[in-house]
Design a protein around this motif. Structure first.
Motif, mmCIF file in Angstrom:
data_model
loop_
_atom_site.group_PDB
_atom_site.id
_atom_site.type_symbol
_atom_site.label_atom_id
_atom_site.label_comp_id
_atom_site.label_asym_id
_atom_site.label_seq_id
_atom_site.Cartn_x
_atom_site.Cartn_y
_atom_site.Cartn_z
ATOM 1 N N GLY A 1 3.684 82.607 60.341
ATOM 2 C CA GLY A 1 2.920 81.951 59.283
ATOM 3 C C GLY A 1 3.468 82.321 57.914
ATOM 4 N N LYS A 2 3.327 81.415 56.956
ATOM 5 C CA LYS A 2 3.818 81.677 55.600
ATOM 6 C C LYS A 2 2.853 82.613 54.871
ATOM 7 C CE LYS A 2 6.082 77.170 55.148
ATOM 8 N NZ LYS A 2 6.110 75.883 54.395
ATOM 9 N N ASP A 3 3.420 83.487 54.049
ATOM 10 C CA ASP A 3 2.586 84.394 53.251
ATOM 11 C C ASP A 3 1.751 83.589 52.249
ATOM 12 O OD1 ASP A 3 3.755 86.454 54.593
ATOM 13 O OD2 ASP A 3 5.129 87.015 52.970
ATOM 14 N N ALA A 4 0.582 84.105 51.978
ATOM 15 C CA ALA A 4 -0.306 83.440 51.021
ATOM 16 C C ALA A 4 0.289 83.499 49.616
ATOM 17 C CB ALA A 4 -1.673 84.104 51.034
ATOM 18 N N THR A 5 0.139 82.439 48.878
ATOM 19 C CA THR A 5 0.563 82.400 47.475
ATOM 20 C C THR A 5 -0.572 81.798 46.645
ATOM 21 O OG1 THR A 5 1.589 80.205 47.725
ATOM 22 C CG2 THR A 5 3.011 82.125 48.084
ATOM 23 N N ALA A 6 -0.593 82.123 45.380
ATOM 24 C CA ALA A 6 -1.621 81.579 44.488
ATOM 25 C C ALA A 6 -1.142 81.686 43.049
ATOM 26 C CB ALA A 6 -2.934 82.320 44.668
ATOM 27 N N LYS A 7 -1.721 80.843 42.207
ATOM 28 C CA LYS A 7 -1.469 80.918 40.775
ATOM 29 C C LYS A 7 -2.805 80.808 40.055
ATOM 30 C CE LYS A 7 -0.268 76.003 40.746
ATOM 31 N NZ LYS A 7 0.757 75.015 40.405
ATOM 32 N N VAL A 8 -2.803 81.113 38.795
ATOM 33 C CA VAL A 8 -4.044 81.167 38.022
ATOM 34 C C VAL A 8 -4.805 79.861 38.103
ATOM 35 C CG1 VAL A 8 -4.991 81.371 35.686
ATOM 36 C CG2 VAL A 8 -3.219 82.972 36.472
ATOM 37 N N ALA A 9 -4.082 78.720 38.076
ATOM 38 C CA ALA A 9 -4.744 77.411 38.062
ATOM 39 C C ALA A 9 -5.609 77.193 39.291
ATOM 40 C CB ALA A 9 -3.698 76.308 37.963
ATOM 41 N N ASP A 10 -5.253 77.873 40.419
ATOM 42 C CA ASP A 10 -6.026 77.681 41.648
ATOM 43 C C ASP A 10 -7.457 78.178 41.513
ATOM 44 O OD1 ASP A 10 -3.730 76.685 42.848
ATOM 45 O OD2 ASP A 10 -3.135 78.641 43.646
ATOM 46 N N PHE A 11 -7.734 78.986 40.480
ATOM 47 C CA PHE A 11 -9.059 79.618 40.365
ATOM 48 C C PHE A 11 -9.826 79.160 39.128
ATOM 49 C CE2 PHE A 11 -6.133 82.230 42.703
ATOM 50 C CZ PHE A 11 -6.814 82.379 43.908
ATOM 51 N N LEU A 12 -9.388 78.077 38.548
ATOM 52 C CA LEU A 12 -10.112 77.505 37.432
ATOM 53 C C LEU A 12 -11.106 76.487 37.964
ATOM 54 C CD1 LEU A 12 -7.235 76.974 34.825
ATOM 55 C CD2 LEU A 12 -8.879 78.870 34.980
ATOM 56 N N PRO A 13 -12.375 76.595 37.600
ATOM 57 C CA PRO A 13 -13.362 75.623 38.071
ATOM 58 C C PRO A 13 -12.984 74.205 37.655
ATOM 59 C CG PRO A 13 -14.425 77.506 37.058
ATOM 60 C CD PRO A 13 -12.963 77.621 36.745
ATOM 61 N N ALA A 14 -13.359 73.268 38.489
ATOM 62 C CA ALA A 14 -13.029 71.874 38.184
ATOM 63 C C ALA A 14 -13.737 71.402 36.923
ATOM 64 C CB ALA A 14 -13.415 70.982 39.368
ATOM 65 N N GLN A 15 -14.949 71.898 36.685
ATOM 66 C CA GLN A 15 -15.705 71.495 35.503
ATOM 67 C C GLN A 15 -16.299 72.727 34.832
ATOM 68 O OE1 GLN A 15 -18.637 68.693 36.760
ATOM 69 N NE2 GLN A 15 -17.171 66.992 36.907
ATOM 70 N N VAL A 16 -16.205 72.779 33.529
ATOM 71 C CA VAL A 16 -16.806 73.855 32.749
ATOM 72 C C VAL A 16 -17.676 73.208 31.679
ATOM 73 C CG1 VAL A 16 -16.411 75.864 31.287
ATOM 74 C CG2 VAL A 16 -14.827 75.339 33.159
ATOM 75 N N SER A 17 -18.940 73.672 31.570
ATOM 76 C CA SER A 17 -19.867 73.051 30.616
ATOM 77 C C SER A 17 -19.404 73.291 29.186
ATOM 78 C CB SER A 17 -21.270 73.625 30.815
ATOM 79 O OG SER A 17 -21.280 75.012 30.561
ATOM 80 N N GLY A 18 -19.596 72.307 28.369
ATOM 81 C CA GLY A 18 -19.218 72.450 26.970
ATOM 82 C C GLY A 18 -17.730 72.279 26.773
ATOM 83 N N ALA A 19 -17.280 72.445 25.617
ATOM 84 C CA ALA A 19 -15.859 72.254 25.292
ATOM 85 C C ALA A 19 -15.172 73.573 25.029
ATOM 86 C CB ALA A 19 -15.732 71.343 24.068
ATOM 87 N N ALA A 20 -15.794 74.628 25.513
ATOM 88 C CA ALA A 20 -15.220 75.955 25.264
ATOM 89 C C ALA A 20 -13.847 76.083 25.902
ATOM 90 C CB ALA A 20 -16.166 77.019 25.801
ATOM 91 N N GLN A 21 -13.001 76.839 25.270
ATOM 92 C CA GLN A 21 -11.654 77.061 25.792
ATOM 93 C C GLN A 21 -11.672 78.182 26.824
ATOM 94 O OE1 GLN A 21 -8.835 77.990 22.773
ATOM 95 N NE2 GLN A 21 -7.086 78.061 24.176
#
Length: 624
Positions: free
Chosen positions: A488-508
């Motif tokens: 099996g391939k080793d797990a990989t991830a990047k920061v974008a994988d853990f950003l919620p699809a929607q965040v309330s407000g326009a905060a950065q």
């Protein structure tokens, strides 16, 4: 059929499948001697064999079936396994020395000696294959081997068993026949529902019968004169030193009678057999005309063929024995009974006539009495030797198997199975089991988080085209196919994988990886610390959104974790919807292919297979 009155574990069925006849013999073995229980001989009704080679498998199988049926009728039980021998046509021999280092203070046992012999056979086979012509596709099978000498710490020794030392070695003489010759014999057996018990070479068998080990210190020659071939073995210094074959034998003599007297082959064969009795011989030619002739007239007709046969046998003996005549020549086989043949061999070798002799069953020491008169002559010796070879090899003979298209000769230990066979071949266990990809473990907003590696694809094992496993029994001639496991391939991830699809407000969104600002494409490594925040939004709300977003799929796998016990060790298995026994090797450090003994695995006290499903709370025991 009624139950046998004999212990079948001590019974050997041997077949001598010759060019003119098929001889079957069933003996009971007790204290190293044989008691003949039944025997039968039939003649081929046509020339289904030529020069010791099977040409017509169905007709040879018919003759074997007749012998088998006659024996079963006498014995009143079914015969299932048989010892056979091959003639020396296309025979090849190779000699080599093998050595093996030992741990100090280890007593040498029979398994160590047999393993050493196996190494020698394998090395001889590699030597043979390296010398074959390029493009030659014919495979060769080992049909017998002799140990010319054993060595302990570089000193010659008669028997290694029981000694201790740092190094053992052996000089091995291995004999090989083309796969086509061996396969034709096995095809005949298959047609009559017989399994091969052992396979040897005819001169090896004949030698076993009339030149026992205690006589092999002498320089002797054994000649087995059949109808199609004359097989030769040379003994000296306590072992069989060489094998040979002359493609001339009794059929050439019979063919001269056919031409001279205008008779069919079977009639000519009977005339030849009557020569030993002397006197008048009566026969009918192919036109039905009756004739009476004398033995002397027939001997004059066949004189050129007998002379040629004696010349070729003598030449081959000298060639195998370093151009020196042996002390004596022992002749067996139906063809050896032709008048004047043994005398001519004596003259051509420069030996006294009494040094070249016919041997019959009265000279076979392992036979317990000779109450049966049929087949008591030289024609009945080789089949006894076939049984004798089989009795020595029971449980320790060599088998040939094919693994991924390559043929290997293996020492046949008890309960040979796939895992043992692959262990002998130094097959990488990683190719069988594979491993899952490594999990990626890091901290996300102060909490441990896991991204699971890809699951492995286990090896697929087939024996003779059928799905099998590591414990599947393997026998001579089997074909093993192994499709190697895919890791099996080793797990990989990047920061974008853990950003919620929607965040309330326009905060950065602010992403901090290991204390440093990180963009969405930044890869995450094992042990990293990732913090994701939104100014103006409570941390608890942010964390909840992240966790709900990124763990939805992995949560299923985590929830399916099971706890099992393997040899007293607690193990948590996770990452799959369902687990089978072989999955435990991803969690424990044991390489079962390094062990030559039988691997015993139980689940909750019951025997199990590698593909059995295991469940939470199971207790697994692995013993070697």
């Amino acid at each position: 059929m009624p139950k046998p009155v004999y212990d079948q574990n001590n019974i050997i069925f041997a077949l001598d499948i010759g060019t003119r006849t098929v001889i079957g013999l069933v003996v009971a073995v007790k204290n190293g001697t044989f008691k003949i229980l039944a025997q039968s001989m039939v003649e081929h009704q046509s020339r289904a064999m030529l020069d010791g080679q099977i040409h017509d498998i169905p007709r040879v199988a018919e003759a074997v079936h007749r012998v088998k049926h006659e024996l079963e009728k006498k014995l009143k039980f079914e015969l299932k396994r048989v010892a056979i021998a091959a003639a020396g046509r296309s025979l090849k021999t190779r000699q080599c020395r093998v050595e093996q280092e030992l741990a100090e203070d280890v007593e040498i046992d029979s398994l160590m000696v047999h393993s050493l012999e196996l190494m020698g056979v394998q090395q001889a086979q590699r030597l043979l294959e390296s010398e074959l012509y390029q493009g030659e596709k014919e495979k060769f099978f080992c049909v017998g081997h002799s140990v010319l000498a054993y060595y302990l710490n570089d000193f010659s020794i008669t028997n290694l068993i029981g000694h201790r030392g740092q190094k053992i070695a052996a000089d091995i003489l291995a004999t090989f026949l083309p796969a086509s010759v061996v396969n034709s014999l096995y095809a005949v057996l298959s047609r009559v529902n017989l399994e091969p018990l052992s396979l040897t070479l005819e001169p090896i068998a004949a030698c076993e019968a009339v030149i026992p080990e205690e006589l092999r210190l002498l320089n002797l020659a054994l000649v087995d004169v059949g109808a199609g071939t004359s097989d030769i073995a040379i003994t000296k210094d306590g072992a069989v030193q060489a094998y040979g074959m002359v493609p001339t034998a009794g059929d050439e003599i019979t063919e001269l009678i056919v031409q001279a007297l205008m008779v069919d082959f079977m009639t000519a064969e009977q005339i030849k057999r009557n020569l030993a009795q002397g006197g008048e011989i009566k026969y009918k030619d192919i036109l039905g005309i009756e004739y009476t002739t004398t033995s002397e007239e027939i001997l004059a007709i066949i004189d050129p063929a007998v002379e040629k046969l004696a010349e070729e046998i003598s030449h081959n003996i000298l060639e195998l024995n370093g151009q020196v005549a042996p002390k004596s020549v022992m002749c067996v086989g139906g063809g050896a009974q032709v008048p004047t043949l043994v005398n001519r061999i004596a003259r051509k070798l420069g030996l006294a006539e009494q040094r070249v002799v016919l041997r019959n069953r009265s000279h076979v020491k392992i036979l317990d009495g000779l109450k049966k008169k049929e087949l008591a002559g030289p024609e009945g010796v080789t089949v006894v030797g076939i049984a004798a070879v089989a009795s020595k090899r029971i449980g320790q003979n060599f088998i040939n198997i094919t693994v991924n298209g390559q043929v290997f000769c293996l020492f046949n230990t008890a309960n040979m199975n796939v895992i043992k066979a692959l262990g002998f071949l130094e097959f990488d266990p990683g190719d069988l089991l594979g491993h899952n990809g490594k999990d990626l473990r890091f901290t996300l907003n102060g909490k441990p988080h896991i991204v699971y590696g890809e699951m492995r694809q286990p090896a697929v094992i087939k024996v003779n085209g059928e799905i099998a496993n590591l414990q599947t029994t393997v026998k001579d001639g089997d074909v093993i196919e192994v499709t190697r496991a895919v890791n099996g391939k080793d797990a990989t991830a990047k920061v974008a994988d853990f950003l919620p699809a929607q965040v309330s407000g326009a905060a950065q969104v602010v992403c901090i990886l290991n204390g440093q600002p990180a963009g969405p494409d930044q890869p995450i490594a094992d042990g990293d610390v990732l913090e994701i925040t939104w100014p103006g939004e409570p941390e608890s709300v942010i964390s909840e959104k992240i966790v709900n977003q990124v763990t939805r799929e992995s949560k299923v796998a985590q929830d399916n974790a099971i706890n099992i016990n393997v040899n007293g060790q607690a193990i948590i298995m996770k990452g799959k919807q369902e687990y089978i026994l072989v999955d435990i090797f991803n969690y424990i450090d044991i390489d079962v292919t390094k062990y030559s003994g039988m691997v015993q695995i139980t689940r909750n006290g019951e025997p199990c297979e590698y593909t059995d499903i295991i469940q939470d709370g199971d207790h697994i025991e692995i013993s070697i």
